[in-house]
Motif scaffolding. Structure first.
Motif, PDB file in Angstrom:
ATOM      1  N   GLN A 280       0.835  -1.203   0.000  1.00  0.00           N
ATOM      2  CA  GLN A 280       0.000   0.000   0.000  1.00  0.00           C
ATOM      3  C   GLN A 280       0.869   1.252   0.000  1.00  0.00           C
ATOM      4  O   GLN A 280       0.630   2.201  -0.771  1.00  0.00           O
ATOM      5  N   ALA A 281       1.874   1.277   0.856  1.00  0.00           N
ATOM      6  CA  ALA A 281       2.766   2.435   0.932  1.00  0.00           C
ATOM      7  C   ALA A 281       3.548   2.616  -0.364  1.00  0.00           C
ATOM      8  O   ALA A 281       3.719   3.739  -0.849  1.00  0.00           O
ATOM      9  N   LEU A 282       4.028   1.510  -0.933  1.00  0.00           N
ATOM     10  CA  LEU A 282       4.780   1.592  -2.182  1.00  0.00           C
ATOM     11  C   LEU A 282       3.936   2.203  -3.286  1.00  0.00           C
ATOM     12  O   LEU A 282       4.403   3.077  -4.033  1.00  0.00           O
ATOM     13  N   GLY A 283       2.693   1.778  -3.390  1.00  0.00           N
ATOM     14  CA  GLY A 283       1.806   2.334  -4.415  1.00  0.00           C
ATOM     15  C   GLY A 283       1.583   3.823  -4.227  1.00  0.00           C
ATOM     16  O   GLY A 283       1.584   4.586  -5.200  1.00  0.00           O
ATOM     17  N   ARG A 284       1.426   4.230  -2.991  1.00  0.00           N
ATOM     18  CA  ARG A 284       1.206   5.663  -2.722  1.00  0.00           C
ATOM     19  C   ARG A 284       2.435   6.484  -3.068  1.00  0.00           C
ATOM     20  O   ARG A 284       2.329   7.552  -3.684  1.00  0.00           O
ATOM     21  N   TRP A 285       3.620   6.005  -2.668  1.00  0.00           N
ATOM     22  CA  TRP A 285       4.833   6.773  -2.930  1.00  0.00           C
ATOM     23  C   TRP A 285       5.125   6.857  -4.429  1.00  0.00           C
ATOM     24  O   TRP A 285       5.570   7.891  -4.917  1.00  0.00           O
ATOM     25  N   GLN A 286       4.874   5.788  -5.153  1.00  0.00           N
ATOM     26  CA  GLN A 286       5.109   5.833  -6.595  1.00  0.00           C
ATOM     27  C   GLN A 286       4.126   6.783  -7.271  1.00  0.00           C
ATOM     28  O   GLN A 286       4.484   7.498  -8.207  1.00  0.00           O
ATOM     29  N   ALA A 287       2.874   6.788  -6.793  1.00  0.00           N
ATOM     30  CA  ALA A 287       1.896   7.726  -7.330  1.00  0.00           C
ATOM     31  C   ALA A 287       2.280   9.164  -7.000  1.00  0.00           C
ATOM     32  O   ALA A 287       2.123  10.074  -7.821  1.00  0.00           O
ATOM     33  N   PHE A 288       2.798   9.366  -5.804  1.00  0.00           N
ATOM     34  CA  PHE A 288       3.252  10.695  -5.382  1.00  0.00           C
ATOM     35  C   PHE A 288       4.347  11.208  -6.314  1.00  0.00           C
ATOM     36  O   PHE A 288       4.313  12.345  -6.779  1.00  0.00           O
ATOM     37  N   LEU A 289       5.317  10.356  -6.601  1.00  0.00           N
ATOM     38  CA  LEU A 289       6.401  10.753  -7.501  1.00  0.00           C
ATOM     39  C   LEU A 289       5.898  11.009  -8.907  1.00  0.00           C
ATOM     40  O   LEU A 289       6.350  11.940  -9.580  1.00  0.00           O
ATOM     41  N   ALA A 290       4.963  10.194  -9.351  1.00  0.00           N
ATOM     42  CA  ALA A 290       4.426  10.369 -10.694  1.00  0.00           C
ATOM     43  C   ALA A 290       3.703  11.705 -10.844  1.00  0.00           C
ATOM     44  O   ALA A 290       3.687  12.292 -11.926  1.00  0.00           O
ATOM     45  N   ARG A 291       3.125  12.187  -9.730  1.00  0.00           N
ATOM     46  CA  ARG A 291       2.448  13.493  -9.780  1.00  0.00           C
ATOM     47  C   ARG A 291       3.439  14.645  -9.802  1.00  0.00           C
ATOM     48  O   ARG A 291       3.054  15.793 -10.057  1.00  0.00           O
ATOM     49  N   GLY A 292       4.701  14.373  -9.500  1.00  0.00           N
ATOM     50  CA  GLY A 292       5.733  15.410  -9.570  1.00  0.00           C
ATOM     51  C   GLY A 292       5.673  16.429  -8.463  1.00  0.00           C
ATOM     52  O   GLY A 292       6.146  17.553  -8.618  1.00  0.00           O
ATOM     53  N   GLU A 293       5.133  16.060  -7.312  1.00  0.00           N
ATOM     54  CA  GLU A 293       5.017  17.002  -6.207  1.00  0.00           C
ATOM     55  C   GLU A 293       6.354  17.113  -5.460  1.00  0.00           C
ATOM     56  O   GLU A 293       7.108  16.151  -5.385  1.00  0.00           O
ATOM     57  N   PRO A 294       6.646  18.284  -4.893  1.00  0.00           N
ATOM     58  CA  PRO A 294       7.908  18.444  -4.147  1.00  0.00           C
ATOM     59  C   PRO A 294       7.777  17.941  -2.722  1.00  0.00           C
ATOM     60  O   PRO A 294       6.679  17.747  -2.207  1.00  0.00           O
ATOM     61  N   GLY A 295       8.931  17.755  -2.087  1.00  0.00           N
ATOM     62  CA  GLY A 295       8.946  17.422  -0.669  1.00  0.00           C
ATOM     63  C   GLY A 295       8.826  15.935  -0.394  1.00  0.00           C
ATOM     64  O   GLY A 295       8.704  15.102  -1.287  1.00  0.00           O
ATOM     65  N   HIS A 296       8.913  15.609   0.885  1.00  0.00           N
ATOM     66  CA  HIS A 296       8.753  14.254   1.419  1.00  0.00           C
ATOM     67  C   HIS A 296       9.888  13.307   1.061  1.00  0.00           C
ATOM     68  O   HIS A 296       9.759  12.090   1.232  1.00  0.00           O
ATOM     69  N   GLU A 297      11.029  13.853   0.582  1.00  0.00           N
ATOM     70  CA  GLU A 297      12.161  12.967   0.294  1.00  0.00           C
ATOM     71  C   GLU A 297      12.678  12.276   1.562  1.00  0.00           C
ATOM     72  O   GLU A 297      13.178  11.154   1.500  1.00  0.00           O
ATOM     73  N   ARG A 298      12.571  12.956   2.699  1.00  0.00           N
ATOM     74  CA  ARG A 298      13.003  12.332   3.961  1.00  0.00           C
ATOM     75  C   ARG A 298      12.199  11.067   4.229  1.00  0.00           C
ATOM     76  O   ARG A 298      12.758  10.003   4.529  1.00  0.00           O
ATOM     77  N   GLU A 299      10.874  11.172   4.143  1.00  0.00           N
ATOM     78  CA  GLU A 299      10.016  10.021   4.389  1.00  0.00           C
ATOM     79  C   GLU A 299      10.235   8.932   3.348  1.00  0.00           C
ATOM     80  O   GLU A 299      10.233   7.736   3.666  1.00  0.00           O
TER      81      GLU A 299
END
Length: 380
Positions: A280-299
């Motif tokens: 579940q987390a992997l899917g969310r993070w990959q979707a987040f990156l695909a949207r090109g949003e900034p931030g959350h690199e620490r997490e």
């Protein structure tokens, strides 16, 4: 094998679901916005600004990005209608800060600080906060001293102690914070959480575990995602993975906290929920990156290092995060990823930074002495 996160980051393409069952984003439960996202002419500017501020507060407390979007939609209309209004500009800076657009936020704040105004102190405090996040301690000190007047005295003292605590004087800074009369300061719940987290962070870095736990626990009791994440991470590294899990269990809708929950489950050998949450987390993070949003690199770096066990990807993320943020958690994940990869160049960069700032962290020193940052044994 899943696509490495760094590769997904470079592609950043639009995701078009091939099936209605594919989930692109899981949103936290909670009240929907009943008011229209576009401000009405019948409401006063003050009430509209208050509405935007309340949305930003919810976003910060719950870690729910929808509320940043709601706030942005309303603020765009207000900026177009009242471009010279200082309160509107201040909220613009706050929204930019929340979205990790720190340079843009600073440009707005510099404009507000160019001359005395009713929002001068708030702008100075926000600028100091951004500078502290970025490790620009001289600039933060300058802004701390711009917090003048009796009402701003507690914030000035806390602000100065935060700088002191990050530049080789953590013991003295923590003593100053502990000496402040909590009940007499008149702080709001959010402000008390900010204060408690500052104390907890310093105590943690000094190895004062009892003090750190007291402050983390009190900060987390207010229910903000940031405080819960900090306390849960501290518990995990103390070897209390089960306590960390219990604290994180209600927060599965929050991406960063879901990652920490998955880590705790893996540590405790809870293979079934860990596998489900990992996917579940992997899917969310990959979707987040695909949207090109900034931030959350620490997490993201923490997730890829501890959950996915892909230290090379974690190091790339930690490197990128370090160019933007330099708080305790940012320092630690960069150190851990660099140690996992035996990245001497990165370790030298961090050693140079630590020597120049005199940043104190006994946990990092233990990792460096051991030559690794292995996950702790779970004793509870």
């Amino acid at each position: 094998m899943s696509t490495p996160l760094w590769a997904a980051d470079t592609m950043r393409q639009v995701i078009t679901p091939s099936d209605d069952s594919i989930v692109l984003e899981s949103l936290p439960s909670g009240p929907r916005i009943s008011a229209p996202t576009t401000p009405t002419n019948t409401r006063s500017l003050a009430s509209q600004l208050e509405r935007v501020q309340s949305l930003l507060t919810i976003a910060r407390q719950q870690g729910d990005p929808r509320y940043l979007g709601y706030a942005d939609a309303q603020l765009r209309v207000l900026l177009a209608k009242y471009p010279a209004d200082l309160g509107t500009q201040l909220l613009q800076a706050r929204l930019l800060q929340a979205n990790h657009h720190f340079d843009a936020a600073e440009r707005v704040l510099n404009t507000l600080l160019a001359s005395p105004s009713a929002v001068h102190s708030e702008a100075a405090l926000m600028s100091a906060s951004i500078a502290l996040v970025q490790g620009r301690y001289a600039h933060a000190t300058k802004r701390c001293h711009q917090l003048t007047g009796l009402a701003m005295l507690p914030f000035s003292l806390i602000c100065q102690a935060q700088v002191q605590g990050a530049t080789g004087q953590a013991s003295e800074a923590l003593a100053r914070l502990n000496a402040l009369p909590a009940k007499q300061l008149g702080l709001t719940s959010d402000q008390r959480t900010w204060w408690r987290l500052s104390q907890a962070d310093m105590a943690d870095r000094l190895g004062s575990d009892n003090s750190a736990e007291t402050d983390y626990r009190e900060a987390a009791a207010a229910g903000s995602a940031e405080a819960v994440a900090a306390y849960a991470d501290w518990l995990f590294w103390q070897g209390h993975a089960r306590d960390s899990l219990s604290l994180l269990a209600p927060w599965t809708a929050h991406d960063g906290l879901l990652s920490l929950l998955t880590r705790a489950e893996q540590q405790l050998g809870l293979s079934k929920p860990a596998a489900a949450h990992k996917q579940q987390a992997l899917g969310r993070w990959q979707a987040f990156l695909a949207r090109g949003e900034p931030g959350h690199e620490r997490e993201l770096a923490t997730f890829y290092l501890d959950v996915m066990q892909q230290p090379a990807t974690a190091l790339r993320l930690a490197q990128r995060n370090w160019t933007v943020q330099r708080e305790t958690a940012d320092y630690r994940i960069y150190i851990r990823a660099a140690l996992a990869q035996s990245a001497k160049k990165d370790l030298a960069i961090l050693a140079k930074w630590q020597a120049s700032t005199k940043f104190e962290d006994v946990r990092v020193q233990r990792w460096l002495s051991a030559g690794n940052a292995a996950l702790p044994s779970s004793n509870k």
